[in-house]
Design a protein around this motif. Structure first.
Motif, short mmCIF file in Angstrom:
data_model
loop_
_atom_site.label_atom_id
_atom_site.label_comp_id
_atom_site.label_asym_id
_atom_site.label_seq_id
_atom_site.Cartn_x
_atom_site.Cartn_y
_atom_site.Cartn_z
N THR A 93 0.82 -1.21 0.00
CA THR A 93 0.00 0.00 0.00
C THR A 93 0.86 1.26 0.00
O THR A 93 0.31 2.36 0.01
CB THR A 93 -0.93 0.02 1.23
OG1 THR A 93 -0.12 0.00 2.41
CG2 THR A 93 -1.90 -1.14 1.23
N THR A 94 2.16 1.09 -0.05
CA THR A 94 3.05 2.26 0.01
C THR A 94 2.80 3.27 -1.10
O THR A 94 2.75 4.48 -0.82
CB THR A 94 4.52 1.80 0.03
OG1 THR A 94 4.71 0.91 1.13
CG2 THR A 94 5.47 2.98 0.17
N PRO A 95 2.63 2.86 -2.38
CA PRO A 95 2.35 3.89 -3.40
C PRO A 95 1.11 4.71 -3.08
O PRO A 95 1.12 5.93 -3.23
CB PRO A 95 2.18 3.07 -4.68
CG PRO A 95 2.97 1.83 -4.45
CD PRO A 95 2.80 1.53 -2.99
N LEU A 96 0.06 4.04 -2.62
CA LEU A 96 -1.16 4.76 -2.28
C LEU A 96 -0.91 5.73 -1.13
O LEU A 96 -1.32 6.89 -1.18
CB LEU A 96 -2.28 3.79 -1.91
CG LEU A 96 -3.59 4.45 -1.45
CD1 LEU A 96 -4.17 5.35 -2.53
CD2 LEU A 96 -4.59 3.38 -1.02
N ARG A 97 -0.21 5.31 -0.11
CA ARG A 97 0.08 6.17 1.04
C ARG A 97 0.91 7.39 0.62
O ARG A 97 0.67 8.51 1.06
CB ARG A 97 0.81 5.41 2.14
CG ARG A 97 0.02 4.27 2.73
CD ARG A 97 -1.07 4.78 3.65
NE ARG A 97 -1.79 3.66 4.23
CZ ARG A 97 -3.08 3.44 4.05
NH1 ARG A 97 -3.80 4.26 3.33
NH2 ARG A 97 -3.66 2.41 4.60
N LEU A 98 1.90 7.16 -0.23
CA LEU A 98 2.73 8.27 -0.71
C LEU A 98 1.89 9.25 -1.53
O LEU A 98 2.06 10.47 -1.41
CB LEU A 98 3.91 7.75 -1.53
CG LEU A 98 5.01 7.07 -0.72
CD1 LEU A 98 5.97 6.33 -1.65
CD2 LEU A 98 5.75 8.07 0.14
N LEU A 99 0.99 8.73 -2.34
CA LEU A 99 0.16 9.62 -3.15
C LEU A 99 -0.90 10.33 -2.30
O LEU A 99 -1.30 11.45 -2.62
CB LEU A 99 -0.47 8.85 -4.31
CG LEU A 99 0.58 8.50 -5.37
CD1 LEU A 99 0.05 7.45 -6.33
CD2 LEU A 99 1.04 9.74 -6.11
N GLN A 100 -1.33 9.71 -1.23
CA GLN A 100 -2.21 10.42 -0.30
C GLN A 100 -1.46 11.59 0.35
O GLN A 100 -2.01 12.69 0.47
CB GLN A 100 -2.74 9.46 0.77
CG GLN A 100 -3.77 8.48 0.23
CD GLN A 100 -4.11 7.38 1.21
OE1 GLN A 100 -3.32 7.04 2.09
NE2 GLN A 100 -5.29 6.80 1.04
N LEU A 101 -0.22 11.36 0.74
CA LEU A 101 0.61 12.44 1.29
C LEU A 101 0.81 13.53 0.25
O LEU A 101 0.70 14.73 0.56
CB LEU A 101 1.95 11.88 1.77
CG LEU A 101 2.98 12.90 2.27
CD1 LEU A 101 2.43 13.73 3.42
CD2 LEU A 101 4.28 12.20 2.65
N PHE A 102 1.10 13.15 -0.98
CA PHE A 102 1.28 14.10 -2.07
C PHE A 102 0.01 14.96 -2.24
O PHE A 102 0.09 16.17 -2.44
CB PHE A 102 1.62 13.35 -3.36
CG PHE A 102 1.98 14.23 -4.50
CD1 PHE A 102 3.25 14.77 -4.60
CD2 PHE A 102 1.06 14.53 -5.50
CE1 PHE A 102 3.60 15.60 -5.68
CE2 PHE A 102 1.40 15.34 -6.57
CZ PHE A 102 2.67 15.87 -6.65
N THR A 103 -1.14 14.33 -2.14
CA THR A 103 -2.41 15.05 -2.29
C THR A 103 -2.65 16.01 -1.13
O THR A 103 -3.10 17.14 -1.33
CB THR A 103 -3.58 14.05 -2.42
OG1 THR A 103 -3.31 13.18 -3.52
CG2 THR A 103 -4.90 14.76 -2.64
N VAL A 104 -2.33 15.58 0.08
CA VAL A 104 -2.47 16.46 1.25
C VAL A 104 -1.56 17.68 1.09
O VAL A 104 -1.97 18.82 1.35
CB VAL A 104 -2.18 15.70 2.56
CG1 VAL A 104 -2.01 16.64 3.73
CG2 VAL A 104 -3.28 14.68 2.83
#
Length: 127
Positions: free
Chosen positions: A3-14
């Motif tokens: 799930t790391t790519p999703l978590r990184l992209l969630q951070l990017f979105t925030v």
């Protein structure tokens, strides 16, 4: 798949949403700190972040197209942000360059994650 790519992209979105919020607040409190280029950049980065979340969901299902798009964005985006943050004649104020440098680090982490064996195998195995 990790799930790391999703978590990184969630951070990017925030971070992208934070850039829009900071731009809006500063345009009211310190208009000299914001120019049209900042608005364009902030809006474009947020739109890209939202699309990237969709692609991350597709990647979670093994989409090779989403994998390629995210890998491309993470590499080219990192290079673009490095140029934006480091070029002395950048049209962006220092506060935007610092925020973008943080987002660039997130994109570098995304590229490294996407190039990991675990993620590549998961995408290749989903054919």
């Amino acid at each position: 798949m990790t799930t790391t790519p999703l978590r990184l992209l969630q951070l990017f979105t925030v971070l992208s949403a934070g850039l829009i919020a900071a731009t809006a607040v500063l345009s009211i409190t310190d208009p000299a700190a914001v120019n049209a280029v900042v608005w364009i950049r902030a809006t474009g980065v947020l739109i890209l972040a939202l699309f990237s979340l969709r692609w991350a969901a597709q990647l979670g299902r093994g989409s090779r197209g989403a994998y390629r798009r995210l890998l491309w964005i993470s590499i080219v985006g990192s290079l673009g942000i490095a140029a934006l943050a480091l070029l002395p004649d950048s049209p962006f104020p220092l506060w935007v360059r610092i925020e973008q440098a943080v987002q660039g680090l997130v994109l570098v982490a995304l590229a490294v994650t996407l190039l990991s064996r675990q993620v590549r195998r998961a995408v290749e195995g989903a054919r």
